[in-house]
Scaffold this motif. Structure first.
Motif, PDB file in Angstrom:
ATOM      1  N   ALA A 513       0.850  -1.191   0.000  1.00 18.63           N
ATOM      2  CA  ALA A 513       0.000   0.000   0.000  1.00 18.63           C
ATOM      3  C   ALA A 513       0.882   1.235   0.000  1.00 18.63           C
ATOM      4  N   LEU A 514       0.357   2.304  -0.601  1.00 22.19           N
ATOM      5  CA  LEU A 514       1.107   3.555  -0.704  1.00 22.19           C
ATOM      6  C   LEU A 514       0.693   4.481   0.440  1.00 22.19           C
ATOM      7  N   CYS A 515       1.675   4.859   1.274  1.00 23.25           N
ATOM      8  CA  CYS A 515       1.418   5.625   2.492  1.00 23.25           C
ATOM      9  C   CYS A 515       1.814   7.085   2.296  1.00 23.25           C
ATOM     10  N   GLY A 516       0.915   8.000   2.641  1.00 28.38           N
ATOM     11  CA  GLY A 516       1.179   9.411   2.384  1.00 28.38           C
ATOM     12  C   GLY A 516       1.718  10.182   3.570  1.00 28.38           C
ATOM     13  N   THR A 517       1.517   9.670   4.784  1.00 24.45           N
ATOM     14  CA  THR A 517       2.025  10.347   5.984  1.00 24.45           C
ATOM     15  C   THR A 517       2.538   9.282   6.956  1.00 24.45           C
ATOM     16  N   ILE A 518       3.304   9.702   7.972  1.00 22.65           N
ATOM     17  CA  ILE A 518       4.078   8.710   8.733  1.00 22.65           C
ATOM     18  C   ILE A 518       3.242   7.758   9.578  1.00 22.65           C
ATOM     19  N   GLY A 519       1.993   8.124   9.861  1.00 23.46           N
ATOM     20  CA  GLY A 519       1.177   7.248  10.695  1.00 23.46           C
ATOM     21  C   GLY A 519       0.700   5.992   9.991  1.00 23.46           C
ATOM     22  N   GLN A 520       0.887   5.913   8.694  1.00 24.09           N
ATOM     23  CA  GLN A 520       0.274   4.815   7.950  1.00 24.09           C
ATOM     24  C   GLN A 520       1.183   3.606   7.778  1.00 24.09           C
ATOM     25  N   ILE A 521       2.463   3.816   8.034  1.00 18.59           N
ATOM     26  CA  ILE A 521       3.426   2.758   7.735  1.00 18.59           C
ATOM     27  C   ILE A 521       3.229   1.546   8.649  1.00 18.59           C
ATOM     28  N   VAL A 522       3.114   1.802   9.948  1.00 19.93           N
ATOM     29  CA  VAL A 522       2.970   0.695  10.898  1.00 19.93           C
ATOM     30  C   VAL A 522       1.670  -0.088  10.673  1.00 19.93           C
ATOM     31  N   PRO A 523       0.514   0.582  10.533  1.00 21.80           N
ATOM     32  CA  PRO A 523      -0.722  -0.181  10.292  1.00 21.80           C
ATOM     33  C   PRO A 523      -0.666  -1.033   9.016  1.00 21.80           C
ATOM     34  N   VAL A 524      -0.045  -0.521   7.964  1.00 17.65           N
ATOM     35  CA  VAL A 524       0.067  -1.296   6.727  1.00 17.65           C
ATOM     36  C   VAL A 524       0.931  -2.531   6.954  1.00 17.65           C
ATOM     37  N   ARG A 525       2.046  -2.341   7.635  1.00 14.84           N
ATOM     38  CA  ARG A 525       2.943  -3.468   7.897  1.00 14.84           C
ATOM     39  C   ARG A 525       2.288  -4.482   8.832  1.00 14.84           C
ATOM     40  N   ALA A 526       1.457  -3.970   9.749  1.00 16.39           N
ATOM     41  CA  ALA A 526       0.777  -4.873  10.684  1.00 16.39           C
ATOM     42  C   ALA A 526      -0.192  -5.798   9.954  1.00 16.39           C
ATOM     43  N   LEU A 527      -0.669  -5.363   8.781  1.00 13.44           N
ATOM     44  CA  LEU A 527      -1.546  -6.221   7.974  1.00 13.44           C
ATOM     45  C   LEU A 527      -0.739  -7.218   7.144  1.00 13.44           C
ATOM     46  N   GLY A 528       0.564  -7.168   7.286  1.00  7.87           N
ATOM     47  CA  GLY A 528       1.405  -8.079   6.518  1.00  7.87           C
ATOM     48  C   GLY A 528       1.625  -7.610   5.094  1.00  7.87           C
ATOM     49  N   GLN A 530       3.447  -4.757   2.284  1.00  3.14           N
ATOM     50  CA  GLN A 530       4.601  -3.881   2.119  1.00  3.14           C
ATOM     51  C   GLN A 530       4.135  -2.431   2.175  1.00  3.14           C
ATOM     52  N   ALA A 531       4.940  -1.578   2.781  1.00  2.00           N
ATOM     53  CA  ALA A 531       4.619  -0.154   2.812  1.00  2.00           C
ATOM     54  C   ALA A 531       5.484   0.573   1.793  1.00  2.00           C
ATOM     55  N   PHE A 532       4.823   1.279   0.879  1.00  3.55           N
ATOM     56  CA  PHE A 532       5.528   2.189  -0.018  1.00  3.55           C
ATOM     57  C   PHE A 532       5.252   3.599   0.482  1.00  3.55           C
ATOM     58  N   GLY A 533       6.251   4.476   0.395  1.00  7.62           N
ATOM     59  CA  GLY A 533       6.070   5.841   0.889  1.00  7.62           C
ATOM     60  C   GLY A 533       5.820   6.805  -0.257  1.00  7.62           C
ATOM     61  N   ASP A 534       4.823   7.675  -0.089  1.00  6.51           N
ATOM     62  CA  ASP A 534       4.475   8.604  -1.163  1.00  6.51           C
ATOM     63  C   ASP A 534       5.138   9.972  -0.955  1.00  6.51           C
ATOM     64  N   PHE A 535       4.877  10.883  -1.883  1.00  5.33           N
ATOM     65  CA  PHE A 535       5.510  12.206  -1.860  1.00  5.33           C
ATOM     66  C   PHE A 535       5.181  12.995  -0.597  1.00  5.33           C
ATOM     67  N   GLY A 536       4.021  12.701   0.025  1.00  6.27           N
ATOM     68  CA  GLY A 536       3.593  13.445   1.209  1.00  6.27           C
ATOM     69  C   GLY A 536       4.544  13.291   2.383  1.00  6.27           C
ATOM     70  N   LEU A 537       5.427  12.291   2.323  1.00 10.57           N
ATOM     71  CA  LEU A 537       6.418  12.099   3.383  1.00 10.57           C
ATOM     72  C   LEU A 537       7.610  13.030   3.210  1.00 10.57           C
ATOM     73  N   ASN A 538       7.613  13.793   2.119  1.00 12.70           N
ATOM     74  CA  ASN A 538       8.631  14.829   1.899  1.00 12.70           C
ATOM     75  C   ASN A 538      10.063  14.307   2.028  1.00 12.70           C
ATOM     76  N   ALA A 539      10.359  13.231   1.311  1.00 12.44           N
ATOM     77  CA  ALA A 539      11.719  12.669   1.356  1.00 12.44           C
ATOM     78  C   ALA A 539      12.635  13.547   0.508  1.00 12.44           C
ATOM     79  N   PHE A 540      13.457  14.331   1.185  1.00  8.73           N
ATOM     80  CA  PHE A 540      14.222  15.388   0.514  1.00  8.73           C
ATOM     81  C   PHE A 540      15.725  15.147   0.604  1.00  8.73           C
ATOM     82  N   ASN A 541      16.142  14.173   1.408  1.00  2.00           N
ATOM     83  CA  ASN A 541      17.581  13.928   1.555  1.00  2.00           C
ATOM     84  C   ASN A 541      17.837  12.457   1.874  1.00  2.00           C
ATOM     85  N   SER A 542      19.113  12.092   1.862  1.00  2.00           N
ATOM     86  CA  SER A 542      19.484  10.689   2.071  1.00  2.00           C
ATOM     87  C   SER A 542      19.066  10.195   3.452  1.00  2.00           C
TER      88      SER A 542
END
Ligand SMILES: [Zn+2]
Ligand SMILES: [Zn+2]
Length: 698
Positions: A513-528, A530-542
Motif C-alpha cells: 500500500a502507498l502511504c502518504g504520511t508517517i502514521g500509515q506505515i505501521v498499520p500497513v505493515r501490521a496487515l502483513g 509492504q509499505a511504499f512511501g508517497d511524496f507526502g512524506l517529503n523525502a528530501f535527503n538521504s
C-alpha cells in the motif's frame, strides 16, 4: 496546566512574551526555519535570547523546521551545535533526515515533530514517538475529540495551535507556492498564494480566518495537551505582548475570556473575526475571511501600553526566592538563597559587638527585600540573629547581591552538550532504472489499454479498489500489480473503515500500500503488507530515506521539490520513485475548496461539490483542477502537467518513474502513457512544465 508557547521573531518579542506570561517561547534561527522571511536572530542575539529565557525559567523551542538538502547538513549541524550550547531546550523539526542527523551527532537533543510533519492521528503520534520525538505538534485541522484521543493514548506530548493564521492546506502538504513560484512552504519561503483571489476579483476560496481558541482553553487543558501555541513569529512584539498577556490571564485564572479581551484580540489582528471551526468540528463558510483593509488604525495607545511591558530594564519579578539569614556571635554572617531550583550560600566576616545601636531583624529584612532590577521577589525570610551585634547594611546588601547573582548564574548555566563523532554511512541499494508506475484517481481510468502496457505498478485509491473488487481482481489475475493508495489524511475516527478497505484489497491479492504520511506505515505493515512511501512524506535527503527504510518502507517516492542533480546524488538505501509526468498535487485541504466558501458542501458527497471536475482559475487565467476526496476533503493539482524526458531521469539512480493521472479521461490516460513509455512527448492538450526538477526551489 499546559505551557503557553509564544512566538518570538526578535529580542523585543522574546521580552514581550516572557514579561507577559509565556511559559515557553519558540524562535527561528539561521536558514533552516519555516519563517525565513522573519527578521531572524544573529548568533549573538540568539545566545542572548536563550540566556534571557533560561534566567526567567521560560522554555525555549527553536525551529529548524524546513526540508534540508544533503549539502546543507553541515550548516545545519553548525546551527544545532550553537543552539544546544546556548541552551535551547528543544528543536522543532520537520525533516526526518535532519532529525536523524541531529540525533546522530547530539544524542541528547530534544526534538519536537513540527506540524509540517502532518501528524494528525494516534498512529502518526506513535510513529513520531518511536523515532524519538518527545512532542508532536498536531495538525491544526483536528477537532477536539481527535486531539483528546491522540493525547490520551500516544505517550508523547502534544502541542496544539490556539491562536493565529490558518493555512488552507494541511501543513507539510502544501506545494502551491513552491510549484507556481519556486517559493517553497516546506523551505520557509511560502509566498501565500492561497490568500489571493481565484475565479474573480472578490473570490477568496482559500483564505481562512485566524484561529482563536481563547474560549476553549479549558477543554484543551482537560484534553491533556502539553503546550498551547500562539502563531506569529512574523508579528511585531507589541502583538506578541498583547496576545500572550490575554491568553496567560485566561489560562492562569481558569476562567472564560471577557468580551473586552476578545475585542482586543480582534482589534490587533484578525481576518473578519476569528474561527474555532476546526476544534468544534464545524467547518464551512463561517471559517473563511479576509484581512480588513485598515487593520492598524487606532491601535497606537494599545501598542504603546504593550511596548511598556517589555521595555529594556523593565523587569517584572518572575522568580520567588527564599532567604535564610544567620548571624551568631563569633561566627561568619551567612545568607542562603533558594529559588526552588537552586540553592546558594554566601558568607561575610564575623560580626562586631554593637557599640551603640544593635542591628535588629527589621534592618536585615529591609536590606534583603531590595531586589529591584532583578528577576527575584522575596517569598520568605528565615532569620537567626543574635542580639547585641552590629551588622552594616552594606554587608547585608553585598551578601544579597552576591547570592542573587550566583542564583542567576546557576539559572543560565547550560549543562555540557554530549556530542557523538561516529557517524554511519548510508548505503546505496543499486537497483538501476526498473520501469514505470502509473497512478489513477479512479479505477475507470485503468482501462485494458492502459493495463496492457509494460507498467510495473498501478496505484489506485484504496476506496476505489474496495468498491470495484471484481474489476480489481480481474486486473490482478492478468498480472497487474495493483497497489492501493491510502488517503494522506486518516483521522482516527476514519481509520477503521480505511483498514477494512485495505484488508479487502489484501484479500483479492494486493501486497503493498502507498502511504502518504508517517502514521500509515505501521498499520500497513501490521496487515502483513509492504509499505511504499508517497511524496507526502517529503523525502528530501538521504537521511530521510534511511529513516523511512528503518520504519519498514520498501519503496519511497522522492520530494518533487528536489532538483535532478540532487536526486542523482542522494544515497538511496531503498527503491526510489520519482513523479515524472502528470499534474502535481499542490494542496490537500480539510475545508472544501469547491463549495466551502459559498456554502453547499454537505461533507457527505451529496452537496454542490458532489460531481467531480472543478477548476480554480488564478489571476492569469491558469486553471487548477480541484477534486473532492473522501470526507469532502479537497485536493488541488497544478494547472500545467509535468513532463520530463526519459534522458533526464533515467540516469539519476531512481528505480521507478511515475505517471500521475488526475483529470484525464480513460482514453487520454492510455494514450499519454503509451507515448511516455515510447519516449515521446505526451499530448495533454495544454502546455507542459518541467516542474521544479530543473529550476529547484528557494
Ligand atoms: Zn498557503
Ligand atoms: Zn465538499
Amino acid at each position: 496546566m499546559p505551557e503557553l508557547l509564544a512566538p518570538a521573531g526578535s529580542m523585543d518579542a522574546v521580552r514581550a512574551a516572557v514579561q507577559n506570561g509565556a511559559t515557553a517561547v519558540y524562535l527561528g534561527f539561521g536558514t533552516f526555519n519555516a519563517r525565513r522571511g522573519a527578521k531572524n536572530f544573529t548568533a549573538d542575539e540568539m545566545r542572548q535570547a536563550l540566556s534571557y529565557c533560561r534566567l526567567h525559567g521560560v522554555k525555549t523551542n527553536v525551529t529548524v523546521n524546513t526540508l534540508i538538502s544533503d549539502r546543507e547538513i553541515p550548516a545545519l549541524l553548525r546551527d544545532v551545535r550553537l543552539l544546544l550550547e546556548a541552551g535551547a531546550d528543544a528543536l522543532i523539526v520537520q525533516d526526518l533526515g535532519a532529525a536523524r542527523c541531529i540525533w546522530e551527532h547530539f544524542p541528547d537533543a530534544v526534538l519536537h515533530a513540527s506540524t509540517q510533519l502532518t501528524v494528525h492521528s494516534l498512529a502518526g503520534a506513535r510513529a513520531a514517538k518511536a523515532l524519538g520525538f518527545s512532542r508532536v505538534v498536531l495538525s491544526r485541522e483536528l477537532p477536539l475529540e481527535e486531539i483528546r484521543y491522540i493525547t490520551a493514548h500516544a505517550g508523547v506530548e502534544t502541542e496544539v495551535f490556539v491562536h493565529g493564521a490558518l493555512c488552507m492546506c494541511y501543513s507539510g502538504q502544501c506545494e502551491l507556492s513552491a510549484v507556481i513560484g519556486r517559493r517553497s512552504g516546506n523551505r520557509g519561503m511560502c509566498a501565500q498564494p492561497c490568500r489571493l483571489p481565484y475565479g474573480g476579483k472578490n473570490r477568496y476560496p482559500m483564505s481562512l480566518k485566524d484561529l482563536c481558541l481563547l474560549p476553549r482553553l479549558r477543554a484543551l487543558c482537560e484534553a491533556g495537551v502539553s503546550s498551547l501555541k500562539i502563531e506569529g513569529r512574523m508579528k511585531r512584539p507589541e502583538y506578541v505582548a498583547i496576545v500572550t498577556k490575554i491568553y496567560a490571564a485566561v489560562l492562569n485564572e481558569g476562567r472564560a475570556p471577557t468580551r473586552d479581551e476578545l475585542d482586543t484580540l480582534e482589534k490587533v489582528f484578525s481576518r473578519d473575526g476569528f474561527t474555532q471551526g476546526y476544534l468544534d468540528d464545524h467547518i464551512g463558510p463561517s471559517m473563511f475571511g479576509m484581512r480588513a483593509p485598515t487593520p492598524e488604525k487606532g491601535l497606537a495607545p494599545l501598542y504603546d501600553a504593550a511596548a511598556r511591558t517589555f521595555a529594556e530594564g523593565q523587569e517584572r519579578p518572575c522568580a520567588a526566592v527564599s532567604f535564610a539569614f544567620s548571624a551568631h556571635e563569633g561566627a561568619p554572617v551567612t545568607l542562603r538563597a533558594d529559588d526552588s531550583a537552586n540553592t546558594v550560600t554566601v558568607t561575610s566576616g564575623i560580626p562586631e559587638r554593637a557599640q551603640k545601636r544593635e542591628t535588629i531583624t527589621e534592618d536585615i529584612e529591609k536590606s534583603l527585600r531590595k531586589t529591584g532590577g532583578t528577576i527575584f521577589s522575596v517569598k520568605q525570610i528565615d532569620m537567626q540573629l543574635d542580639g547585641g551585634l552590629r551588622i552594616a547594611a552594606k554587608t547585608v546588601n553585598d551578601l544579597r547581591r552576591q547570592a542573587l547573582a550566583a542564583l542567576e548564574e546557576m539559572r543560565t548555566t547550560v549543562p555540557p552538550v554530549r556530542e557523538n563523532t561516529e557517524t554511519v554511512e548510508i548505503e546505496t541499494l543499486d537497483t538501476g532504472f526498473s520501469g514505470y508506475t502509473v497512478q489513477v484517481r479512479e479505477l475507470e481510468q485503468l482501462t485494458d489499454a492502459l493495463a496492457q502496457l509494460p507498467v510495473q505498478t498501478y496505484y489506485v485509491p484504496v476506496h476505489e479498489l474496495a468498491a470495484h473488487k471484481a474489476r480489481a481482481a480481474q486486473l490482478l489475475a492478468r498480472g497487474c500489480m495493483l497497489v492501493p493508495v491510502l488517503p494522506r489524511i486518516i483521522w482516527d475516527r476514519e481509520q477503521k473503515q480505511v483498514l477494512e478497505q485495505l484488508e479487502e484489497c489484501k484479500t483479492i491479492g494486493c501486497t503493498a500500500a502507498l502511504c502518504g504520511t508517517i502514521g500509515q506505515i505501521v498499520p500497513v505493515r501490521a496487515l502483513g503488507m509492504q509499505a511504499f512511501g508517497d511524496f507526502g512524506l517529503n523525502a528530501f535527503n538521504s537521511g530521510a530515506l534511511e529513516v523511512l527504510r528503518g520504519m519498514g518502507v520498501a519503496r519511497q517516492t522522492l520530494s518533487f521539490e528536489l532538483r535532478l542533480p540532487q536526486v542523482r546524488d542522494l544515497h538511496k538505501p531503498l527503491e526510489t520513485e520519482l513523479i515524472v509526468c502528470g499534474r502535481l498535487p499542490l494542496m490537500l485541504t480539510e475545508n472544501c475548496m469547491i463549495a466551502g466558501r459559498e456554502g453547499g458542501c454537505k461533507r457527505d458527497g451529496t452537496g454542490k461539490c458532489a460531481d467531480g471536475a472543478y477548476y480554480l482559475t488564478d489571476r492569469r487565467g491558469a486553471k487548477f483542477p480541484v477534486f473532492r476526496e473522501e470526507h469532502c476533503r479537497t485536493s488541488l493539482y497544478n494547472s500545467q502537467p509535468l513532463y520530463l524526458e526519459p534522458d533526464e531521469y533515467r540516469q539519476t539512480g531512481i528505480t521507478y518513474a511515475r505517471l500521475l493521472f488526475t483529470d484525464e479521461s480513460p482514453a487520454q490516460a492510455a494514450r499519454i502513457a503509451r507515448a511516455v513509455l515510447a519516449g515521446e512527448t505526451p499530448d495533454f492538450g495544454v502546455q507542459l512544465t518541467r516542474g521544479l526538477y530543473r529550476r529547484g526551489v528557494e
